[in-house]
Enzyme design. Structure first.
Site, PDB file in Angstrom:
ATOM      1  N   ALA A  68       2.230  -2.054  -0.632  1.00 41.82           N
ATOM      2  CA  ALA A  68       2.455  -2.128   0.842  1.00 41.82           C
ATOM      3  C   ALA A  68       3.552  -2.890   0.673  1.00 41.82           C
ATOM      4  O   ALA A  68       4.427  -3.240  -0.372  1.00 41.82           O
ATOM      5  CB  ALA A  68       1.203  -2.911   0.365  1.00 41.82           C
ATOM      6  N   GLY A 113      -0.762  -0.359  -2.811  1.00 36.84           N
ATOM      7  CA  GLY A 113      -0.998   0.732  -0.930  1.00 36.84           C
ATOM      8  C   GLY A 113      -0.887   1.930  -1.550  1.00 36.84           C
ATOM      9  O   GLY A 113      -1.294   3.179  -1.328  1.00 36.84           O
ATOM     10  N   GLU A 116      -3.404   3.185  -3.724  1.00 38.34           N
ATOM     11  CA  GLU A 116      -4.793   3.550  -2.665  1.00 38.34           C
ATOM     12  C   GLU A 116      -4.416   5.056  -1.670  1.00 38.34           C
ATOM     13  O   GLU A 116      -4.880   5.575  -1.164  1.00 38.34           O
ATOM     14  CB  GLU A 116      -5.076   2.003  -2.139  1.00 38.34           C
ATOM     15  CG  GLU A 116      -5.707   1.317  -2.766  1.00 38.34           C
ATOM     16  CD  GLU A 116      -4.987   0.090  -1.366  1.00 38.34           C
ATOM     17  OE1 GLU A 116      -4.400  -0.509  -1.421  1.00 38.34           O
ATOM     18  OE2 GLU A 116      -6.417  -0.524  -1.287  1.00 38.34           O
TER      19      GLU A 116
HETATM   20  N1  DAK Z   1       8.095  -3.683  -1.823  1.00 39.25           N
HETATM   21  C1  DAK Z   1       9.305  -4.476  -1.457  1.00 39.25           C
HETATM   22  N2  DAK Z   1      10.065  -3.849  -1.802  1.00 39.25           N
HETATM   23  C2  DAK Z   1       9.825  -3.155  -2.832  1.00 39.25           C
HETATM   24  C3  DAK Z   1       8.910  -2.778  -3.173  1.00 39.25           C
HETATM   25  C4  DAK Z   1       7.817  -3.032  -2.729  1.00 39.25           C
HETATM   26  N3  DAK Z   1       5.853  -3.105  -2.926  1.00 39.25           N
HETATM   27  N4  DAK Z   1       8.502  -2.437  -4.389  1.00 39.25           N
HETATM   28  C5  DAK Z   1      10.245  -1.841  -4.564  1.00 39.25           C
HETATM   29  N5  DAK Z   1      10.402  -2.324  -4.185  1.00 39.25           N
HETATM   30  C6  DAK Z   1      12.134  -2.814  -3.802  1.00 39.25           C
HETATM   31  C7  DAK Z   1      12.971  -4.129  -4.797  1.00 39.25           C
HETATM   32  O1  DAK Z   1      13.051  -4.911  -3.795  1.00 39.25           O
HETATM   33  C8  DAK Z   1      14.242  -3.159  -5.358  1.00 39.25           C
HETATM   34  O2  DAK Z   1      14.756  -3.608  -3.600  1.00 39.25           O
HETATM   35  P1  DAK Z   1      16.670  -4.157  -3.845  1.00 39.25           P
HETATM   36  O3  DAK Z   1      15.976  -5.437  -4.130  1.00 39.25           O
HETATM   37  O4  DAK Z   1      17.119  -3.197  -4.744  1.00 39.25           O
HETATM   38  O5  DAK Z   1      16.838  -4.290  -1.809  1.00 39.25           O
HETATM   39  C9  DAK Z   1      13.866  -1.815  -4.596  1.00 39.25           C
HETATM   40  O6  DAK Z   1      12.642  -1.374  -4.777  1.00 39.25           O
HETATM   41  C10 DAK Z   1      14.219  -1.044  -6.271  1.00 39.25           C
HETATM   42  O7  DAK Z   1      13.257  -2.119  -7.319  1.00 39.25           O
HETATM   43  P2  DAK Z   1      13.323  -2.515  -8.709  1.00 39.25           P
HETATM   44  O8  DAK Z   1      14.829  -2.937  -8.387  1.00 39.25           O
HETATM   45  O9  DAK Z   1      12.199  -3.134  -8.649  1.00 39.25           O
HETATM   46  O10 DAK Z   1      13.086  -1.118  -9.147  1.00 39.25           O
HETATM   47  P3  DAK Z   1      12.571  -0.896 -10.770  1.00 39.25           P
HETATM   48  O11 DAK Z   1      12.994   0.090 -11.159  1.00 39.25           O
HETATM   49  O12 DAK Z   1      13.463  -2.452 -11.240  1.00 39.25           O
HETATM   50  O13 DAK Z   1      11.142  -1.394 -10.838  1.00 39.25           O
HETATM   51  C11 DAK Z   1       8.833  -1.425 -10.055  1.00 39.25           C
HETATM   52  C12 DAK Z   1      10.381  -0.795 -10.051  1.00 39.25           C
HETATM   53  C13 DAK Z   1       7.661  -0.582  -9.668  1.00 39.25           C
HETATM   54  C14 DAK Z   1       8.325  -1.961 -11.362  1.00 39.25           C
HETATM   55  C15 DAK Z   1       8.622  -2.594  -9.220  1.00 39.25           C
HETATM   56  O14 DAK Z   1      10.173  -2.890  -8.023  1.00 39.25           O
HETATM   57  C16 DAK Z   1       8.051  -3.699  -9.039  1.00 39.25           C
HETATM   58  O15 DAK Z   1       6.907  -4.637  -9.303  1.00 39.25           O
HETATM   59  N6  DAK Z   1       7.591  -3.684  -7.475  1.00 39.25           N
HETATM   60  C17 DAK Z   1       6.422  -3.909  -6.859  1.00 39.25           C
HETATM   61  C18 DAK Z   1       5.091  -2.967  -7.280  1.00 39.25           C
HETATM   62  C19 DAK Z   1       3.695  -4.217  -6.644  1.00 39.25           C
HETATM   63  O16 DAK Z   1       3.677  -4.649  -7.054  1.00 39.25           O
HETATM   64  N7  DAK Z   1       3.914  -3.621  -4.896  1.00 39.25           N
HETATM   65  C20 DAK Z   1       2.795  -4.173  -4.510  1.00 39.25           C
HETATM   66  C21 DAK Z   1       1.580  -3.619  -4.746  1.00 39.25           C
HETATM   67  S1  DAK Z   1       0.650  -4.483  -4.579  1.00 39.25           S
HETATM   68  C22 DAK Z   1      -2.932  -5.886   2.409  1.00 39.25           C
HETATM   69  C23 DAK Z   1      -2.340  -4.927   2.517  1.00 39.25           C
HETATM   70  C24 DAK Z   1      -3.028  -3.843   1.063  1.00 39.25           C
HETATM   71  C25 DAK Z   1      -1.708  -4.303   0.782  1.00 39.25           C
HETATM   72  C26 DAK Z   1      -1.711  -6.050   0.872  1.00 39.25           C
HETATM   73  C27 DAK Z   1      -1.311  -6.522   1.700  1.00 39.25           C
HETATM   74  N8  DAK Z   1      -2.951  -6.682   3.896  1.00 39.25           N
HETATM   75  C28 DAK Z   1      -4.031  -6.508   4.514  1.00 39.25           C
HETATM   76  C29 DAK Z   1      -1.621  -7.553   4.213  1.00 39.25           C
HETATM   77  C30 DAK Z   1      -1.339  -3.954  -0.880  1.00 39.25           C
HETATM   78  C31 DAK Z   1      -0.805  -4.625  -1.500  1.00 39.25           C
HETATM   79  C32 DAK Z   1      -0.083  -4.124  -2.666  1.00 39.25           C
HETATM   80  O17 DAK Z   1       0.959  -2.615  -2.295  1.00 39.25           O
END
Ligand code: DAK
Length: 262
Positions: A68, A113, A116
């Site tokens: 997400a 997400g 999922e």
């Molecule tokens: N959201 C927004 N932007 C994201 C993103 C994300 N999930 N993942 C990556 N990006 C963006 C980064 O911010 C970066 O943007 P800029 O800084 O260049 O503007 C760009 O994509 C490239 O990412 P990185 O520079 O970080 O790239 P790396 O290769 O160094 O790292 C990575 C890749 C995938 C390991 C890292 O980006 C990372 O850890 N990303 C986050 C992964 C994550 O934690 N995803 C969220 C999972 S939790 C809900 C319902 C559902 C959910 C939540 C709430 N409600 C109903 C309230 C679900 C939650 C989830 O999905």
């Protein structure tokens, strides 16, 4: 053809191809993308003629969907959190209930997400660089788009708990060993070829039987439905079709059936 801000939507001869198109954000699912996906699947559902499957993937070679969109979480309050959750559930339930098979082509990160989303699809093909994770726990959350349920259904409670409690990254090979993915491919092109081959198999089957297999299997996971009773109903439904007569006739005449969907 319909244009979307966050999706590339392609209609091919036999199937629909949806690419989530936010590569600069690793295809993170913001609310607009979720709305567009819902509208895209509604469109497909209303235009099933001569289409035998849907392939969903991410644009670029790095990510399927990195979760997400975390940047949207800063504005969340109780109402919007509930609304976001519901929008995601509506979309993923819609995908799971599609009458033609939906294949996730996981070509990189499938996180939160994104994992999922792949779980809501009927089948998953992962490229060698795919990585799966449910890292919500690192944000103080639990999976909110059906992940706690579908991951447990697909790979079993023990491994599902391990993945959700540790937030560890799972390689494509491990995901295959866990039965999280159906098949592996060297790269995107090979995965697309494999997905297309599957769709060509579905094309040769009776559409009502395809639809009813999906419904009947989904019923297994619905506590409000007697899956065995519903299987009888769906079986009888198939047995009333012209395609059933054609299937039996073709067997007796030692030829391939020519199903029409009637
Ligand atoms: N959201 C927004 N932007 C994201 C993103 C994300 N999930 N993942 C990556 N990006 C963006 C980064 O911010 C970066 O943007 P800029 O800084 O260049 O503007 C760009 O994509 C490239 O990412 P990185 O520079 O970080 O790239 P790396 O290769 O160094 O790292 C990575 C890749 C995938 C390991 C890292 O980006 C990372 O850890 N990303 C986050 C992964 C994550 O934690 N995803 C969220 C999972 S939790 C809900 C319902 C559902 C959910 C939540 C709430 N409600 C109903 C309230 C679900 C939650 C989830 O999905």
């Amino acid at each position: 053809m319909i244009r979307y801000n966050n999706l590339l939507f392609e209609v091919t001869k036999d199937y629909y191809l949806i690419k989530i198109n936010r590569p600069k954000n690793l295809n993170a699912l913001n609310q607009e993308t979720i709305k567009e996906l819902k509208s895209c699947f509604d469109y497909i559902d209303n235009n099933l003629k001569n289409k035998y499957g849907v392939i969903i993937t991410g644009e670029g070679d790095k990510s399927f969907v990195a979760g997400a969109d975390i940047k949207e979480f800063t504005q969340l309050d109780n109402d919007s959190s509930l609304k976001f959750c519901k929008n995601g559930h509506d979309l993923f339930n819609k995908i799971e209930r599609m009458p033609i098979p939906v294949i996730a082509l996981v070509n990189g990160y499938a996180l939160g997400g994104g994992c999922e989303l792949s779980l809501a699809c009927h089948l998953r093909i992962a490229t060698k660089n795919a990585q799966f994770s449910q890292p919500e726990i690192n944000l103080g959350l639990i999976p909110g788009y059906g992940g706690t349920q579908r991951l447990s259904q697909i790979i079993g409670k023990s491994k599902a708990l391990e993945i959700m409690l540790t937030a560890n990254m799972i390689s494509a090979q491990k995901a295959y060993e866990y039965n999280l993915v159906n098949d592996l491919a060297k790269n995107y092109n090979e995965a697309l070829k494999k997905a297309h081959e599957l769709i060509l198999i579905f094309k040769r089957k009776a559409p009502v039987a395809i639809k009813n297999v999906i419904r009947s299997v989904n019923n297994y996971y619905d506590i409000n439905v007697d899956g065995f009773q519903e299987e009888i109903n769906l079986f009888v439904d198939c047995s009333k079709t012209k395609d059933f007569n054609e299937g039996v006739k073709a067997f007796i005449e030692k030829r391939c059936p020519d199903f029409t969907g009637e």
